[in-house]
Design a protein around this motif. Structure first.
Motif, PDB file in Angstrom:
ATOM      1  N   ARG A 208      12.231  73.265  -0.300  1.00 52.49           N
ATOM      2  CA  ARG A 208      12.098  71.951  -0.938  1.00 52.49           C
ATOM      3  C   ARG A 208      13.410  71.536  -1.601  1.00 52.49           C
ATOM      4  O   ARG A 208      13.873  70.391  -1.424  1.00 52.49           O
ATOM      5  N   ALA A 209      14.019  72.448  -2.342  1.00 50.99           N
ATOM      6  CA  ALA A 209      15.293  72.127  -2.999  1.00 50.99           C
ATOM      7  C   ALA A 209      16.379  71.836  -1.977  1.00 50.99           C
ATOM      8  O   ALA A 209      17.198  70.916  -2.149  1.00 50.99           O
ATOM      9  N   GLY A 210      16.411  72.609  -0.877  1.00 50.26           N
ATOM     10  CA  GLY A 210      17.427  72.392   0.155  1.00 50.26           C
ATOM     11  C   GLY A 210      17.253  71.055   0.856  1.00 50.26           C
ATOM     12  O   GLY A 210      18.235  70.348   1.112  1.00 50.26           O
ATOM     13  N   VAL A 211      16.007  70.699   1.165  1.00 51.11           N
ATOM     14  CA  VAL A 211      15.746  69.420   1.837  1.00 51.11           C
ATOM     15  C   VAL A 211      16.147  68.253   0.939  1.00 51.11           C
ATOM     16  O   VAL A 211      16.787  67.287   1.392  1.00 51.11           O
ATOM     17  N   ARG A 212      15.811  68.324  -0.341  1.00 51.21           N
ATOM     18  CA  ARG A 212      16.161  67.239  -1.261  1.00 51.21           C
ATOM     19  C   ARG A 212      17.684  67.136  -1.439  1.00 51.21           C
ATOM     20  O   ARG A 212      18.201  66.043  -1.695  1.00 51.21           O
ATOM     21  N   GLU A 213      18.379  68.256  -1.290  1.00 51.07           N
ATOM     22  CA  GLU A 213      19.840  68.211  -1.413  1.00 51.07           C
ATOM     23  C   GLU A 213      20.499  67.672  -0.155  1.00 51.07           C
ATOM     24  O   GLU A 213      21.509  66.960  -0.213  1.00 51.07           O
ATOM     25  N   VAL A 214      19.930  67.985   1.011  1.00 44.29           N
ATOM     26  CA  VAL A 214      20.554  67.612   2.283  1.00 44.29           C
ATOM     27  C   VAL A 214      20.217  66.176   2.683  1.00 44.29           C
ATOM     28  O   VAL A 214      21.060  65.465   3.256  1.00 44.29           O
ATOM     29  N   LEU A 215      19.007  65.707   2.401  1.00 40.35           N
ATOM     30  CA  LEU A 215      18.574  64.384   2.868  1.00 40.35           C
ATOM     31  C   LEU A 215      19.533  63.247   2.485  1.00 40.35           C
ATOM     32  O   LEU A 215      19.768  62.345   3.307  1.00 40.35           O
ATOM     33  N   PRO A 216      20.097  63.208   1.255  1.00 41.60           N
ATOM     34  CA  PRO A 216      20.993  62.083   0.919  1.00 41.60           C
ATOM     35  C   PRO A 216      22.387  62.189   1.534  1.00 41.60           C
ATOM     36  O   PRO A 216      23.207  61.274   1.352  1.00 41.60           O
ATOM     37  N   GLN A 217      22.697  63.274   2.251  1.00 42.81           N
ATOM     38  CA  GLN A 217      24.043  63.470   2.781  1.00 42.81           C
ATOM     39  C   GLN A 217      24.361  62.425   3.860  1.00 42.81           C
ATOM     40  O   GLN A 217      23.479  61.914   4.553  1.00 42.81           O
ATOM     41  N   ASP A 218      25.653  62.154   4.013  1.00 42.76           N
ATOM     42  CA  ASP A 218      26.090  61.118   4.954  1.00 42.76           C
ATOM     43  C   ASP A 218      25.752  61.465   6.401  1.00 42.76           C
ATOM     44  O   ASP A 218      25.433  60.570   7.190  1.00 42.76           O
ATOM     45  N   PHE A 219      25.843  62.753   6.786  1.00 39.43           N
ATOM     46  CA  PHE A 219      25.597  63.096   8.191  1.00 39.43           C
ATOM     47  C   PHE A 219      24.137  62.859   8.572  1.00 39.43           C
ATOM     48  O   PHE A 219      23.828  62.573   9.730  1.00 39.43           O
ATOM     49  N   VAL A 220      23.216  62.952   7.597  1.00 40.55           N
ATOM     50  CA  VAL A 220      21.805  62.652   7.882  1.00 40.55           C
ATOM     51  C   VAL A 220      21.632  61.145   8.078  1.00 40.55           C
ATOM     52  O   VAL A 220      20.934  60.703   9.003  1.00 40.55           O
ATOM     53  N   LYS A 221      22.271  60.351   7.223  1.00 38.75           N
ATOM     54  CA  LYS A 221      22.206  58.891   7.381  1.00 38.75           C
ATOM     55  C   LYS A 221      22.816  58.465   8.715  1.00 38.75           C
ATOM     56  O   LYS A 221      22.290  57.579   9.398  1.00 38.75           O
ATOM     57  N   PHE A 222      23.910  59.120   9.107  1.00 42.43           N
ATOM     58  CA  PHE A 222      24.571  58.787  10.377  1.00 42.43           C
ATOM     59  C   PHE A 222      23.670  59.143  11.557  1.00 42.43           C
ATOM     60  O   PHE A 222      23.594  58.394  12.543  1.00 42.43           O
ATOM     61  N   ALA A 223      22.978  60.295  11.472  1.00 42.19           N
ATOM     62  CA  ALA A 223      22.075  60.701  12.553  1.00 42.19           C
ATOM     63  C   ALA A 223      20.942  59.692  12.707  1.00 42.19           C
ATOM     64  O   ALA A 223      20.543  59.358  13.831  1.00 42.19           O
ATOM     65  N   ARG A 224      20.429  59.196  11.594  1.00 41.87           N
ATOM     66  CA  ARG A 224      19.369  58.196  11.668  1.00 41.87           C
ATOM     67  C   ARG A 224      19.913  56.872  12.199  1.00 41.87           C
ATOM     68  O   ARG A 224      19.232  56.163  12.960  1.00 41.87           O
ATOM     69  N   ALA A 225      21.140  56.550  11.813  1.00 48.59           N
ATOM     70  CA  ALA A 225      21.753  55.297  12.288  1.00 48.59           C
ATOM     71  C   ALA A 225      21.983  55.332  13.798  1.00 48.59           C
ATOM     72  O   ALA A 225      21.973  54.282  14.453  1.00 48.59           O
ATOM     73  N   LYS A 226      22.181  56.533  14.364  1.00 47.58           N
ATOM     74  CA  LYS A 226      22.362  56.651  15.811  1.00 47.58           C
ATOM     75  C   LYS A 226      21.068  56.459  16.577  1.00 47.58           C
ATOM     76  O   LYS A 226      21.059  56.405  17.804  1.00 47.58           O
TER      77      LYS A 226
END
Length: 324
Positions: A208-226
């Protein structure tokens, strides 16, 4: 890589050597096994002969160096109680402990990771809050109490599960395993879950802590934008980065599960190495205690080495740092 591996093996050898010194000195300070092993009806001459037969008449330093010399040849001594090679006694019972610990860790991963990911993705939902609150119980409840409650509910009251023993086993690679038979699995579930409860809570909160830390990262936003699907984003990007700290914790926790399975094995009468070491401590059976602790340290060191190798595979930054 080869140089790094050789350094780690050298460090592991020093750890094992330091452990033997500490254990040998500690067991010598606890008491004299002769007081437990032989009866009071023996005269002084017979008592001295028994001490000499066990090699306890020599100075502690001489006993230690004799042990080291034999250990390099694979001989960790002969049990005072069973009169059998100590390492043989440990290895005969170790598969049962390993089976229990591995199944417990698999339960922790299979239940803890998905629940932790859900709690991290939807931290404000009632289910997530309930999971986080429930994980506190997993940390707080003592293992012996949980084991007794599991036996009372599922064995005594409901009659669904056996309360002791290993059940039917089947041989694979010359070793008896319980998980290969339905009756063995039936006997395995309760003690494995008892071992897994703390680990499930730990894995859930770390994920849970890892997911909450990783979700706001730019590479996750970029993956969703793709235009990647949410499942692909979570599994390929979020989960992979969340697993980096989890691998370290799970590796060390597997070692601790093997080392501290003694309570669960004693309550469920599981014939593993943990119950053997408890009996050996009570009888001051030094060779068995030393052999068991050496095996546990080797397992810890090996798991730590595997964790480091997995870390290099999961995190490219570690590979780049080691290459410089």
């Amino acid at each position: 890589m080869i140089g790094w591996l050789l350094r780690r093996i050298g460090q592991a050898a020093l750890v094992v050597l330091a452990m033997t010194v500490i254990v040998f000195a500690g067991l010598h300070a606890i008491g004299n096994p002769i007081d437990i092993l032989i009866g009071e009806d023996l005269n002084q001459q017979e008592r001295l002969e028994a001490i000499a037969h066990l090699g306890l008449d020599k100075p502690l330093l001489q006993q230690y160096f004799s042990f080291l010399s034999n250990a390099l040849r694979g001989d960790l001594g002969t049990s005072f109680v069973y009169n059998e090679p100590a390492i043989g006694l440990i290895l005969d019972r170790l598969p049962a402990t390993l089976e229990l610990a591995v199944v417990g860790m698999l339960m922790a991963i299979v239940l803890g990771v998905p629940l932790g990911m859900y709690a991290g993705m939807k931290p404000e939902s009632p289910v997530s809050k309930l999971l986080v609150s429930g994980s506190i119980l997993g940390f707080s409840l003592p293992a012996f109490w949980v084991a007794l409650m599991l036996i009372m509910v599922f064995s005594v009251q409901l009659g669904w599960m056996p309360s002791s023993g290993r059940g039917d086993t089947r041989t694979l690679f010359g070793i008896e395993w319980s998980f290969l038979t339905l009756d063995g699995l039936h006997h395995l579930l309760l003690p494995a879950f008892n071992l897994a409860l703390f680990k499930i809570s730990l894995v859930l909160r770390l994920t849970r802590a890892g997911v909450r830390e990783v979700l706001p990262q730019d590479f996750v936003k970029f993956a969703r934008a793709k235009g990647l699907s949410e499942t692909r984003v979570m599994c390929m990007h979020v989960l992979r980065n969340t697993m980096i700290p989890l691998v370290t914790v799970l590796g060390l926790e597997l070692g601790s599960t093997i080392a501290y399975a003694v309570v669960t094995e004693s309550i469920f009468a599981w014939p593993g190495a943990g119950k053997l070491i408890l009996d050996s401590i009570n009888s001051l059976d030094r060779p068995v205690v030393v052999a068991y602790l050496m095996v546990v340290v080797v397992i810890f060191v090996t798991l730590n080495l595997i964790v480091d190798l997995l870390y290099k595979l999961l995190d490219p930054r570690v590979r780049l740092e080691s290459a410089q």
